[in-house]
Design a protein around this motif. Structure first.
Motif, PDB file in Angstrom:
ATOM      1  N   GLN A   1      23.713  10.328  49.288  1.00  0.00           N
ATOM      2  CA  GLN A   1      24.831  10.973  48.449  1.00  0.00           C
ATOM      3  C   GLN A   1      25.233  12.357  48.899  1.00  0.00           C
ATOM      4  O   GLN A   1      26.777  12.338  49.024  1.00  0.00           O
ATOM      5  CB  GLN A   1      24.619  10.673  47.144  1.00  0.00           C
ATOM      6  N   VAL A   2      24.625  13.157  49.216  1.00  0.00           N
ATOM      7  CA  VAL A   2      25.088  14.468  49.498  1.00  0.00           C
ATOM      8  C   VAL A   2      25.621  14.144  50.953  1.00  0.00           C
ATOM      9  O   VAL A   2      26.708  15.038  51.251  1.00  0.00           O
ATOM     10  CB  VAL A   2      23.835  15.427  49.783  1.00  0.00           C
ATOM     11  N   THR A   3      24.989  13.511  51.867  1.00  0.00           N
ATOM     12  CA  THR A   3      25.786  13.305  53.199  1.00  0.00           C
ATOM     13  C   THR A   3      27.274  12.737  52.979  1.00  0.00           C
ATOM     14  O   THR A   3      28.233  13.271  53.673  1.00  0.00           O
ATOM     15  CB  THR A   3      24.983  12.389  54.186  1.00  0.00           C
ATOM     16  N   GLN A   4      27.346  11.559  52.199  1.00  0.00           N
ATOM     17  CA  GLN A   4      28.454  11.376  51.907  1.00  0.00           C
ATOM     18  C   GLN A   4      29.683  12.054  51.381  1.00  0.00           C
ATOM     19  O   GLN A   4      30.813  12.270  51.725  1.00  0.00           O
ATOM     20  CB  GLN A   4      28.438   9.960  51.096  1.00  0.00           C
ATOM     21  N   SER A   5      29.150  13.123  50.389  1.00  0.00           N
ATOM     22  CA  SER A   5      29.974  13.847  49.794  1.00  0.00           C
ATOM     23  C   SER A   5      30.446  15.133  50.732  1.00  0.00           C
ATOM     24  O   SER A   5      31.504  15.368  50.795  1.00  0.00           O
ATOM     25  CB  SER A   5      29.109  14.630  48.717  1.00  0.00           C
ATOM     26  N   LEU A   6      29.492  15.266  51.601  1.00  0.00           N
ATOM     27  CA  LEU A   6      29.858  16.313  52.778  1.00  0.00           C
ATOM     28  C   LEU A   6      31.015  15.885  53.772  1.00  0.00           C
ATOM     29  O   LEU A   6      31.799  16.396  54.069  1.00  0.00           O
ATOM     30  CB  LEU A   6      28.623  16.727  53.606  1.00  0.00           C
ATOM     31  N   GLU A   7      30.761  14.470  54.066  1.00  0.00           N
ATOM     32  CA  GLU A   7      31.730  13.913  54.875  1.00  0.00           C
ATOM     33  C   GLU A   7      33.009  13.829  54.060  1.00  0.00           C
ATOM     34  O   GLU A   7      34.247  14.047  54.676  1.00  0.00           O
ATOM     35  CB  GLU A   7      31.264  12.420  55.143  1.00  0.00           C
TER      36      GLU A   7
ATOM     37  N   LEU B   1      27.867  16.642  40.529  1.00  0.00           N
ATOM     38  CA  LEU B   1      29.337  16.940  41.251  1.00  0.00           C
ATOM     39  C   LEU B   1      28.997  16.660  42.910  1.00  0.00           C
ATOM     40  O   LEU B   1      29.713  16.082  43.556  1.00  0.00           O
ATOM     41  CB  LEU B   1      29.601  18.395  41.224  1.00  0.00           C
ATOM     42  N   VAL B   2      27.722  17.342  43.372  1.00  0.00           N
ATOM     43  CA  VAL B   2      27.460  17.067  44.833  1.00  0.00           C
ATOM     44  C   VAL B   2      27.160  15.654  45.050  1.00  0.00           C
ATOM     45  O   VAL B   2      27.655  15.126  46.124  1.00  0.00           O
ATOM     46  CB  VAL B   2      26.419  18.054  45.065  1.00  0.00           C
ATOM     47  N   ALA B   3      26.471  14.894  44.284  1.00  0.00           N
ATOM     48  CA  ALA B   3      25.953  13.651  44.653  1.00  0.00           C
ATOM     49  C   ALA B   3      26.866  12.438  44.307  1.00  0.00           C
ATOM     50  O   ALA B   3      27.114  11.660  45.070  1.00  0.00           O
ATOM     51  CB  ALA B   3      24.636  13.314  43.807  1.00  0.00           C
ATOM     52  N   ASN B   4      27.731  12.565  43.136  1.00  0.00           N
ATOM     53  CA  ASN B   4      28.471  11.369  42.687  1.00  0.00           C
ATOM     54  C   ASN B   4      29.670  11.749  42.554  1.00  0.00           C
ATOM     55  O   ASN B   4      30.698  10.814  42.416  1.00  0.00           O
ATOM     56  CB  ASN B   4      28.200  11.187  41.478  1.00  0.00           C
TER      57      ASN B   4
ATOM     58  N   VAL C   1      14.751  11.700  46.378  1.00  0.00           N
ATOM     59  CA  VAL C   1      15.191  12.496  47.165  1.00  0.00           C
ATOM     60  C   VAL C   1      16.050  11.802  48.405  1.00  0.00           C
ATOM     61  O   VAL C   1      17.085  12.272  48.904  1.00  0.00           O
ATOM     62  CB  VAL C   1      14.212  13.221  47.834  1.00  0.00           C
ATOM     63  N   PRO C   2      15.487  10.545  49.078  1.00  0.00           N
ATOM     64  CA  PRO C   2      16.351   9.958  50.067  1.00  0.00           C
ATOM     65  C   PRO C   2      17.590   9.478  49.490  1.00  0.00           C
ATOM     66  O   PRO C   2      18.682   9.566  50.268  1.00  0.00           O
ATOM     67  CB  PRO C   2      15.597   8.632  50.223  1.00  0.00           C
ATOM     68  N   ASP C   3      17.488   8.996  48.388  1.00  0.00           N
ATOM     69  CA  ASP C   3      19.076   8.640  47.533  1.00  0.00           C
ATOM     70  C   ASP C   3      20.288   9.866  47.674  1.00  0.00           C
ATOM     71  O   ASP C   3      21.265   9.853  47.766  1.00  0.00           O
ATOM     72  CB  ASP C   3      19.020   8.009  46.509  1.00  0.00           C
ATOM     73  N   LEU C   4      19.461  10.985  47.059  1.00  0.00           N
ATOM     74  CA  LEU C   4      20.274  12.111  46.985  1.00  0.00           C
ATOM     75  C   LEU C   4      20.596  12.630  48.533  1.00  0.00           C
ATOM     76  O   LEU C   4      21.910  12.863  48.355  1.00  0.00           O
ATOM     77  CB  LEU C   4      19.477  13.094  46.381  1.00  0.00           C
TER      78      LEU C   4
END
Length: 376
Positions: free
Chosen positions: A118-124, A282-285, A112-115
């Motif tokens: 990565q989700v935060t980076q994707s949202l940015e 898609l969301v994470a990577n 979960v922490p890694d996800l």
């Protein structure tokens, strides 16, 4: 010379069905019989839905007994007492399930922490694209949309709260159902033949042997279906899981477990679980990783559809793929996810039993004095 005797005219008897064409009479006879069968199925459906808290656990226990029963029989053939064989298989199965669930939950917590990162980076990245991309949105617009979503979330607090309460009630029902499944499974594994012999006593003696053979064929089809489905689910989970790990998608093990569970709904379940894996990628990577995962999912689904399904499930249940899809859709419409899960094995059992009853090569019908048959 006597007068000639008058002959009484023979009355003409008319049958009301005589003017009706033969084809229409046959169609009408088939129609009312079909209506009776449909009505009986509707009544059975309503009864099963009313007693769903009992029917579903018993059905799940029957599926598990079809999977674990051969192991119990093998131990009994090795001169292990029946109660000991049942205990060993049941405890071993529970230990395996608990171990798998523990590993999946642990992997989920660790991933979960890694996800989140990565989700935060994707949202940015999405936010930058919305501002600097072809849409040229303003920061104020994006902030306004986010605030609107937060206000909508606050406005539906009561709905969310009631949903949480219903979820708590559902957890209680799941726990009760699990205990009933466990209790029923113990008796199915230990004395399944005795239960079946008891049910056969309700069948007329002259057809008892045919019903016994049909029931045995139906359970054999169910056992073959469960074992083939487990093997297909393992192949799907391993193939997609390895692909997710190679691509670097977070929560690869939980997603592989989801694919394993989804494969128990033939054709549809694995595809839906693979779609979830693609969305997570898609969301994470990003888009490229999602495209690679999509190719992996399609390849595994092709392997299942063109190799595993015909070789394993096709021989096990002898059902046309169209019948499988229709059964899944019908079960989903009638009873949701549980209906989709149970529709194909129920259809497989009914199909095997009907083939056995309609076959002329089965064991002959027993006489009235014949003792109840004992299943193998």
């Amino acid at each position: 010379m006597s007068a000639p005797r008058q002959i009484e005219p023979t009355p003409i008897r008319r049958d009301a069905d005589e003017p009706i064409p033969y084809g229409i009479r046959v169609s009408a006879a088939l129609a009312w019989r079909m209506l009776v069968i449909a009505g009986a199925l509707v009544v059975l459906g309503y009864v099963a839905a009313y007693f769903a808290t009992v029917v579903i656990p018993i059905a799940v226990a029957l599926l598990l007994s079809a999977l674990m029963g051969p192991a119990v029989k093998a131990l009994v053939r090795w001169r292990v007492p029946k109660w000991a064989a049942t205990t060993v298989v049941l405890v071993g199965g529970l230990a395996l399930v608990i171990g798998v669930l523990t590993s999946v939950v642990t992997a989920f917590i660790e991933g979960v922490p890694d996800l989140q990162k990565q989700v935060t980076q994707s949202l940015e990245t999405i936010r930058d694209w919305l501002i600097n991309g072809p849409l040229h949105l303003k920061q104020e617009d994006i902030t306004g949309y986010i605030n609107q979503a937060i206000e909508a979330l606050k406005a539906n607090t009561s709905v969310i709260t009631s949903g949480a309460l219903s979820t708590a009630a559902t957890v209680g029902e799941i726990l009760t159902g699990f205990l009933l499944v466990l209790f029923t499974l113990i008796f199915f594994l230990h004395d399944g033949q005795g239960i079946w012999r008891g049910l056969l006593k309700a069948v007329p003696t002259r057809i008892r042997n045919r019903v016994d053979v049909a029931g045995s064929k139906g359970f054999d089809s169910l056992s073959a279906y469960v074992k083939a489905t487990v093997l297909v689910a393992v192949v799907d989970a391993v193939g997609i899981g390895i692909g997710l790990i190679a691509v670097g998608v977070p929560l690869a093990i939980p997603l592989a477990a989801l694919v394993f569970l989804g494969a128990f709904i033939p054709i549809v379940g694995g595809l839906l679980a693979g779609t979830v894996a693609v969305l997570v990628a898609l969301v994470a990577n990003g888009f490229v990783s999602a495209l690679i995962v999509l190719v992996i999912v399609i390849a595994v689904m092709q392997l299942e559809s063109h190799v595993l399904q015909p070789l394993l499930l096709g021989k096990a249940v002898q059902l046309h793929p169209l019948a499988v899809v229709v059964a899944i859709v019908g079960g989903l419409a009638l009873a949701g996810l549980v209906g989709a899960l149970l529709s194909v094995p129920v259809l497989a059992v009914i199909s095997a039993a009907i083939r056995s009853l309609s076959s002329t090569r089965e064991s002959p019908v027993l006489a009235e004095t014949t003792e109840p048959a004992t299943p193998d």
